[in-house]
Scaffold this motif. Structure first.
Motif, PDB file in Angstrom:
ATOM      1  N   UNK A  63       0.844  -1.187   0.000  1.00  0.00           N
ATOM      2  CA  UNK A  63       0.000   0.000   0.000  1.00  0.00           C
ATOM      3  C   UNK A  63       0.883   1.241   0.000  1.00  0.00           C
ATOM      4  N   UNK A  64       0.719   2.058  -1.025  1.00  0.00           N
ATOM      5  CA  UNK A  64       1.522   3.286  -1.129  1.00  0.00           C
ATOM      6  C   UNK A  64       1.037   4.326  -0.123  1.00  0.00           C
ATOM      7  N   UNK A  65       1.959   5.124   0.406  1.00  0.00           N
ATOM      8  CA  UNK A  65       1.544   6.191   1.323  1.00  0.00           C
ATOM      9  C   UNK A  65       0.772   7.278   0.570  1.00  0.00           C
ATOM     10  N   UNK A  66      -0.123   7.933   1.259  1.00  0.00           N
ATOM     11  CA  UNK A  66      -0.893   8.998   0.626  1.00  0.00           C
ATOM     12  C   UNK A  66      -0.341  10.366   0.989  1.00  0.00           C
ATOM     13  N   UNK A  67      -0.933  11.403   0.446  1.00  0.00           N
ATOM     14  CA  UNK A  67      -0.618  12.808   0.746  1.00  0.00           C
ATOM     15  C   UNK A  67       0.829  13.178   0.449  1.00  0.00           C
ATOM     16  N   UNK A  68       1.420  12.577  -0.559  1.00  0.00           N
ATOM     17  CA  UNK A  68       2.779  12.914  -0.992  1.00  0.00           C
ATOM     18  C   UNK A  68       2.703  13.547  -2.382  1.00  0.00           C
ATOM     19  N   UNK A  71       5.013  12.855  -7.949  1.00  0.00           N
ATOM     20  CA  UNK A  71       6.170  12.067  -8.399  1.00  0.00           C
ATOM     21  C   UNK A  71       6.551  10.994  -7.384  1.00  0.00           C
ATOM     22  N   UNK A  72       6.525  11.346  -6.133  1.00  0.00           N
ATOM     23  CA  UNK A  72       6.881  10.374  -5.100  1.00  0.00           C
ATOM     24  C   UNK A  72       5.849   9.254  -5.056  1.00  0.00           C
ATOM     25  N   UNK A  73       4.577   9.620  -5.139  1.00  0.00           N
ATOM     26  CA  UNK A  73       3.527   8.608  -5.118  1.00  0.00           C
ATOM     27  C   UNK A  73       3.662   7.704  -6.331  1.00  0.00           C
ATOM     28  N   UNK A  74       3.926   8.291  -7.507  1.00  0.00           N
ATOM     29  CA  UNK A  74       4.105   7.482  -8.712  1.00  0.00           C
ATOM     30  C   UNK A  74       5.289   6.541  -8.561  1.00  0.00           C
ATOM     31  N   UNK A  75       6.411   7.042  -8.005  1.00  0.00           N
ATOM     32  CA  UNK A  75       7.592   6.198  -7.818  1.00  0.00           C
ATOM     33  C   UNK A  75       7.299   5.061  -6.843  1.00  0.00           C
ATOM     34  N   UNK A  76       6.660   5.383  -5.767  1.00  0.00           N
ATOM     35  CA  UNK A  76       6.342   4.353  -4.774  1.00  0.00           C
ATOM     36  C   UNK A  76       5.407   3.311  -5.375  1.00  0.00           C
ATOM     37  N   UNK A  77       4.418   3.768  -6.117  1.00  0.00           N
ATOM     38  CA  UNK A  77       3.487   2.841  -6.753  1.00  0.00           C
ATOM     39  C   UNK A  77       4.205   1.944  -7.753  1.00  0.00           C
ATOM     40  N   UNK A  78       5.083   2.542  -8.562  1.00  0.00           N
ATOM     41  CA  UNK A  78       5.865   1.740  -9.513  1.00  0.00           C
ATOM     42  C   UNK A  78       6.776   0.744  -8.788  1.00  0.00           C
ATOM     43  N   UNK A  83       8.549  -4.149  -8.239  1.00  0.00           N
ATOM     44  CA  UNK A  83       9.551  -4.806  -7.406  1.00  0.00           C
ATOM     45  C   UNK A  83       8.948  -5.673  -6.301  1.00  0.00           C
ATOM     46  N   UNK A  84       8.085  -5.101  -5.498  1.00  0.00           N
ATOM     47  CA  UNK A  84       7.577  -5.828  -4.339  1.00  0.00           C
ATOM     48  C   UNK A  84       6.550  -6.911  -4.695  1.00  0.00           C
ATOM     49  N   UNK A  85       5.648  -6.597  -5.593  1.00  0.00           N
ATOM     50  CA  UNK A  85       4.581  -7.542  -5.923  1.00  0.00           C
ATOM     51  C   UNK A  85       5.106  -8.910  -6.360  1.00  0.00           C
TER      52      UNK A  85
END
Length: 133
Positions: A63-68, A71-78, A83-85
């Motif tokens: 689960x990606x963190x919110x309220x960022x 670009x950071x949210x996109x990077x974390x989601x990617x 990588x993690x999935x």
């Protein structure tokens, strides 16, 4: 490319074990087989459980963190997706494998009890993992 099995657990392996049990005529043979089988199945289930425990903490990272910033949210989601999935995918397989193995072990336990009942004065203690659940 080799074909993938259609089942997570090799049902034919359990069917072969059941056929072996059905062919046993002595209580001693049935008890020895049951003890050996219990050790093997316990080791397999312990290995699956250990892998699931190892992967459990990684699940929280999906689960990606919110309220960022975007670009950071996109990077974390990617990062999560790419990588993690793939590292967590085995957890699902292990969970399904435990469910299927539990059903196969219950069937095998029933076959052992049936075989024991067919042998005069035979009593078999079944220490199989999950057999009573």
């Amino acid at each position: 490319m080799s074909s993938q099995p259609t089942s997570i657990v090799n049902a034919e392996y359990f069917a072969a074990l059941t056929r072996r049990v059905e062919g046993m005529k002595s209580c001693e043979e049935l008890n020895a087989f049951t003890a050996e089988l219990s050790t093997s199945l316990t080791a397999t289930i312990d290995a699956i459980t250990a892998q699931m425990a190892f992967l459990q903490p990684v699940l929280a990272l999906l689960t990606a963190p919110g309220a960022n910033p975007d670009q950071i949210v996109t990077w974390i989601t990617d990062f999560i997706t790419a990588f993690l999935t793939p590292y967590v995918r085995p957890y699902t397989v292990y969970a399904q494998q435990l469910v299927e193995m539990t059903a196969e072990i219950a069937n095998l336990s029933d076959a052992i009890q049936t075989a024991a009942a067919a042998i005069p004065n035979c009593s078999v203690s079944i220490p199989l993992p999950l057999a009573s659940e």
